[in-house]
Design a protein around this motif. Sequence first.
Motif, short mmCIF file in Angstrom:
data_model
loop_
_atom_site.label_atom_id
_atom_site.label_comp_id
_atom_site.label_asym_id
_atom_site.label_seq_id
_atom_site.Cartn_x
_atom_site.Cartn_y
_atom_site.Cartn_z
N CYS A 20 48.99 66.00 73.49
CA CYS A 20 48.98 67.47 73.49
C CYS A 20 49.25 68.01 72.09
O CYS A 20 48.60 68.97 71.65
N LEU A 21 50.20 67.40 71.41
CA LEU A 21 50.53 67.87 70.06
C LEU A 21 49.36 67.64 69.12
O LEU A 21 49.09 68.48 68.25
N GLY A 22 48.64 66.55 69.31
CA GLY A 22 47.47 66.27 68.47
C GLY A 22 46.37 67.29 68.70
O GLY A 22 45.74 67.77 67.76
N ILE A 23 46.15 67.64 69.95
CA ILE A 23 45.13 68.64 70.28
C ILE A 23 45.53 70.00 69.70
O ILE A 23 44.71 70.71 69.12
N LEU A 24 46.79 70.34 69.84
CA LEU A 24 47.30 71.60 69.31
C LEU A 24 47.16 71.63 67.79
O LEU A 24 46.69 72.63 67.21
N ALA A 25 47.51 70.56 67.12
CA ALA A 25 47.40 70.49 65.66
C ALA A 25 45.94 70.59 65.23
O ALA A 25 45.61 71.30 64.27
N ALA A 26 45.06 69.90 65.93
CA ALA A 26 43.63 69.95 65.60
C ALA A 26 43.10 71.37 65.79
O ALA A 26 42.32 71.87 64.97
N GLY A 27 43.53 72.04 66.84
CA GLY A 27 43.12 73.42 67.08
C GLY A 27 43.59 74.35 65.98
O GLY A 27 42.85 75.22 65.51
N LEU A 30 41.53 73.69 62.85
CA LEU A 30 40.20 74.28 63.01
C LEU A 30 40.26 75.79 62.82
O LEU A 30 39.43 76.37 62.12
N LEU A 31 41.27 76.43 63.40
CA LEU A 31 41.44 77.87 63.24
C LEU A 31 41.65 78.23 61.78
O LEU A 31 41.07 79.18 61.26
N GLY A 37 37.14 80.01 55.81
CA GLY A 37 35.70 80.13 55.59
C GLY A 37 35.23 81.57 55.70
O GLY A 37 34.44 82.04 54.88
N ALA A 38 35.74 82.29 56.68
CA ALA A 38 35.35 83.69 56.85
C ALA A 38 35.81 84.53 55.67
O ALA A 38 35.09 85.40 55.19
#
Length: 133
Positions: A20-27, A30-31, A37-38
């Motif tokens: 879960c922490l890995g997914i949260l960190a990846a998110g 990405l954000l 970039g914007a």
Amino acid sequence: MASGNDHSGKHENSGCGKGCLGILAAGLVLLLVLVLGASLLAERMQGETDVRIQAIRDAGEPASFADIAKWIGEVEDSENAAIPLQTAIDAHREPSDPESPIPFVTKVESPKPTEPLSQEMKTAIAAYLKEEE
């Protein structure tokens, strides 16, 4: 047996593990990349816009409302065509008979430019213009 991603708290090994922490960190990463970039794209576009605006000004043309006001200057009331137009618009009244065959004022279709006005239409237009005096 509970999976490593069970968040219910009912099991001893429940809760957010490394997955879960890995997914949260990846998110979050990405954000962050998307926001960065914007902002870079917006900065680049602003630079291109500034160059175009400067080219317009270098050509002696106005590039903003303030430039237009300086370029044209104040319009005297005696020269301002908007004043009598607004007066006429404010004085306008709808025809007393909304079914009158008056083109552009009621919903009747105007004749083609090559066709003469009918007598009924001429009479209705004359009556309307008399009302508008």
